[in-house]
Design a protein around this motif. Structure first.
Motif, PDB file in Angstrom:
ATOM      1  N   VAL A 144      -3.152  -7.753   5.756  1.00 60.24           N
ATOM      2  CA  VAL A 144      -4.468  -7.372   6.254  1.00 60.24           C
ATOM      3  C   VAL A 144      -5.420  -8.525   5.994  1.00 60.24           C
ATOM      4  CG1 VAL A 144      -6.362  -5.724   6.152  1.00 60.24           C
ATOM      5  CG2 VAL A 144      -4.008  -4.938   5.817  1.00 60.24           C
ATOM      6  N   TYR A 176       4.138   0.881   2.028  1.00 65.16           N
ATOM      7  CA  TYR A 176       3.952   0.026   3.197  1.00 65.16           C
ATOM      8  C   TYR A 176       3.753  -1.422   2.773  1.00 65.16           C
ATOM      9  CZ  TYR A 176       2.903   4.309   5.857  1.00 65.16           C
ATOM     10  OH  TYR A 176       2.952   5.543   6.458  1.00 65.16           O
ATOM     11  N   THR A 181      -3.305  -2.704  -8.918  1.00 60.56           N
ATOM     12  CA  THR A 181      -4.210  -1.628  -9.302  1.00 60.56           C
ATOM     13  C   THR A 181      -3.769  -1.053 -10.643  1.00 60.56           C
ATOM     14  OG1 THR A 181      -2.913  -0.085  -7.987  1.00 60.56           O
ATOM     15  CG2 THR A 181      -4.848  -1.048  -6.947  1.00 60.56           C
ATOM     16  N   TRP A 224       1.268  -3.878   9.685  1.00 59.69           N
ATOM     17  CA  TRP A 224       1.851  -2.939   8.741  1.00 59.69           C
ATOM     18  C   TRP A 224       3.312  -2.692   9.109  1.00 59.69           C
ATOM     19  CZ3 TRP A 224      -1.122   0.014   5.033  1.00 59.69           C
ATOM     20  CH2 TRP A 224      -2.472  -0.359   4.983  1.00 59.69           C
ATOM     21  N   GLY A 225       4.122  -2.473   8.087  1.00 60.89           N
ATOM     22  CA  GLY A 225       5.494  -2.062   8.326  1.00 60.89           C
ATOM     23  C   GLY A 225       5.557  -0.563   8.576  1.00 60.89           C
ATOM     24  N   GLN A 226       6.775  -0.071   8.758  1.00 59.79           N
ATOM     25  CA  GLN A 226       6.961   1.356   9.037  1.00 59.79           C
ATOM     26  C   GLN A 226       7.020   2.189   7.762  1.00 59.79           C
ATOM     27  OE1 GLN A 226       9.445  -0.742   8.807  1.00 59.79           O
ATOM     28  NE2 GLN A 226      11.018   0.365   7.635  1.00 59.79           N
ATOM     29  N   GLY A 227       7.144   1.494   6.626  1.00 59.50           N
ATOM     30  CA  GLY A 227       7.133   2.186   5.344  1.00 59.50           C
ATOM     31  C   GLY A 227       8.517   2.490   4.817  1.00 59.50           C
ATOM     32  N   GLY A 262      -0.993  -3.513  -4.654  1.00 59.34           N
ATOM     33  CA  GLY A 262      -1.190  -4.868  -5.151  1.00 59.34           C
ATOM     34  C   GLY A 262      -1.053  -5.882  -4.039  1.00 59.34           C
ATOM     35  N   ARG A 263      -1.283  -7.132  -4.375  1.00 60.69           N
ATOM     36  CA  ARG A 263      -1.233  -8.203  -3.376  1.00 60.69           C
ATOM     37  C   ARG A 263      -0.733  -9.489  -4.021  1.00 60.69           C
ATOM     38  NH1 ARG A 263      -7.732  -9.600  -2.721  1.00 60.69           N
ATOM     39  NH2 ARG A 263      -8.012 -10.415  -4.838  1.00 60.69           N
ATOM     40  N   TRP A 272      -4.032   1.276  -2.396  1.00 58.47           N
ATOM     41  CA  TRP A 272      -3.578  -0.109  -2.533  1.00 58.47           C
ATOM     42  C   TRP A 272      -2.775  -0.228  -3.828  1.00 58.47           C
ATOM     43  CZ3 TRP A 272      -5.687  -2.301   1.795  1.00 58.47           C
ATOM     44  CH2 TRP A 272      -5.247  -3.581   2.090  1.00 58.47           C
ATOM     45  N   GLN A 331       1.441   5.699  -0.026  1.00 60.97           N
ATOM     46  CA  GLN A 331       0.870   6.975   0.400  1.00 60.97           C
ATOM     47  C   GLN A 331       1.748   8.091  -0.120  1.00 60.97           C
ATOM     48  OE1 GLN A 331       0.535   7.568   4.720  1.00 60.97           O
ATOM     49  NE2 GLN A 331      -1.387   8.635   4.362  1.00 60.97           N
ATOM     50  N   LYS A 374      -0.931  12.859   1.152  1.00 60.02           N
ATOM     51  CA  LYS A 374      -2.142  12.307   0.527  1.00 60.02           C
ATOM     52  C   LYS A 374      -2.656  11.078   1.280  1.00 60.02           C
ATOM     53  CE  LYS A 374      -1.867  15.261  -2.868  1.00 60.02           C
ATOM     54  NZ  LYS A 374      -2.847  16.381  -2.972  1.00 60.02           N
ATOM     55  N   GLY A 375      -3.698  10.469   0.730  1.00 60.80           N
ATOM     56  CA  GLY A 375      -4.302   9.304   1.360  1.00 60.80           C
ATOM     57  C   GLY A 375      -3.635   8.003   0.964  1.00 60.80           C
ATOM     58  N   LEU A 376      -4.255   6.910   1.402  1.00 64.93           N
ATOM     59  CA  LEU A 376      -3.704   5.584   1.182  1.00 64.93           C
ATOM     60  C   LEU A 376      -4.223   4.989  -0.122  1.00 64.93           C
ATOM     61  CD1 LEU A 376      -4.320   4.394   4.828  1.00 64.93           C
ATOM     62  CD2 LEU A 376      -2.075   4.835   3.814  1.00 64.93           C
ATOM     63  N   VAL A 425       0.873  -1.172   0.000  1.00 64.26           N
ATOM     64  CA  VAL A 425       0.000   0.000   0.000  1.00 64.26           C
ATOM     65  C   VAL A 425       0.906   1.216   0.000  1.00 64.26           C
ATOM     66  CG1 VAL A 425      -1.776   1.276   1.271  1.00 64.26           C
ATOM     67  CG2 VAL A 425      -1.795  -1.235   1.284  1.00 64.26           C
TER      68      VAL A 425
END
Lengths: 112, 118
Positions: free
Chosen positions: B101, B97, B63, B108-111, B49-50, B47, B39, B43-45, B37
């Protein structure tokens, strides 16, 4: 993609008062298994996101019971009762029913 | 204790490539569906990919903005998730990140900050 629309985008609140955030999806979030995969996340300043609520109304482990989620179909609400200073941050709804998973724009909660 | 630790972020020129890694510990990585994910600054979050577990097919989903440019992979023997990013654009600048989930859990990691700039 499913569009998630939050309101308000900014929410000044008084310590000890309640706050509510609305989230609407562009299509139903009911999955074929009957579950509704609507989550709420909190992101405090400078931190990674933390999930508060899953499947509309279930609190994640360690989340205070001041946080509650409700709703169904396409309309959902996060309520924070008795807001505390540590609740400052941005709150996001997120749907995990449809791929791609999508987030709302975020609601910034601040103390008045 | 569950830990997700991203690495490999940095500054890269438009059109360049970068690979992020995410080292996982504290849970059975091989059975986990893992995600990236991002950011963008202020801005916002979003996704990215997975990747599913190998038992569930090991397939990936992306995405639209990153499809064909980004590749998610995993090495279960090293408990590590990867994000290979090619043909990077300035709009890919973001904190990335690593996350797991699931229905009843969320880690979550710290990014890792990726900056795409000339």
């Amino acid at each position: 993609d499913v569009v998630m629309t939050q309101s308000p985008l900014s929410l000044p609140v008084t310590l000890g008062q309640s706050a509510s955030i609305s989230c609407r999806s562009s299509q139903s979030l009911v999955y074929s298994d009957g579950n509704t995969y609507l989550n709420w996340f909190q992101q405090r300043p400078g931190q990674s996101p933390r999930r508060l609520i899953y499947k509309v109304s279930n609190r994640d482990s360690g989340v205070p019971d001041r946080f509650s989620g409700s709703g169904s179909g396409t309309d959902f609400t996060l309520k924070i009762s008795r807001v505390e200073a540590e609740d400052v941050g941005v709150y996001y709804c997120m749907q995990a029913t449809h791929w791609p998973h999508t987030f709302g724009q975020g609601t910034k909660v601040e103390i008045k | 204790e569950v830990q997700l630790v991203e690495s490999g972020g940095g500054l890269v020129k438009p059109g360049g490539s970068l690979r992020l890694s995410c080292a996982a510990s504290g849970f059975t990585f091989s059975v986990a569906w893992m995600s990236w994910v991002r950011q963008a600054p202020g801005k916002g979050l979003e996704w990215v990919g997975r990747i599913k577990s190998k038992a569930d097919g090991g397939t990936t989903d992306y995405t639209a903005p990153v499809k064909g440019r980004f590749t998610i992979s995993r090495d279960d023997s090293k408990n590590t998730l990867y994000l290979q990013m090619n043909s990077l654009k300035t709009e890919d600048t973001a904190v990335y990140y690593c996350s797991r989930v699931g229905t009843t859990l969320s880690y979550w990691g710290q990014g890792a900050l990726v900056t795409v700039s000339s």
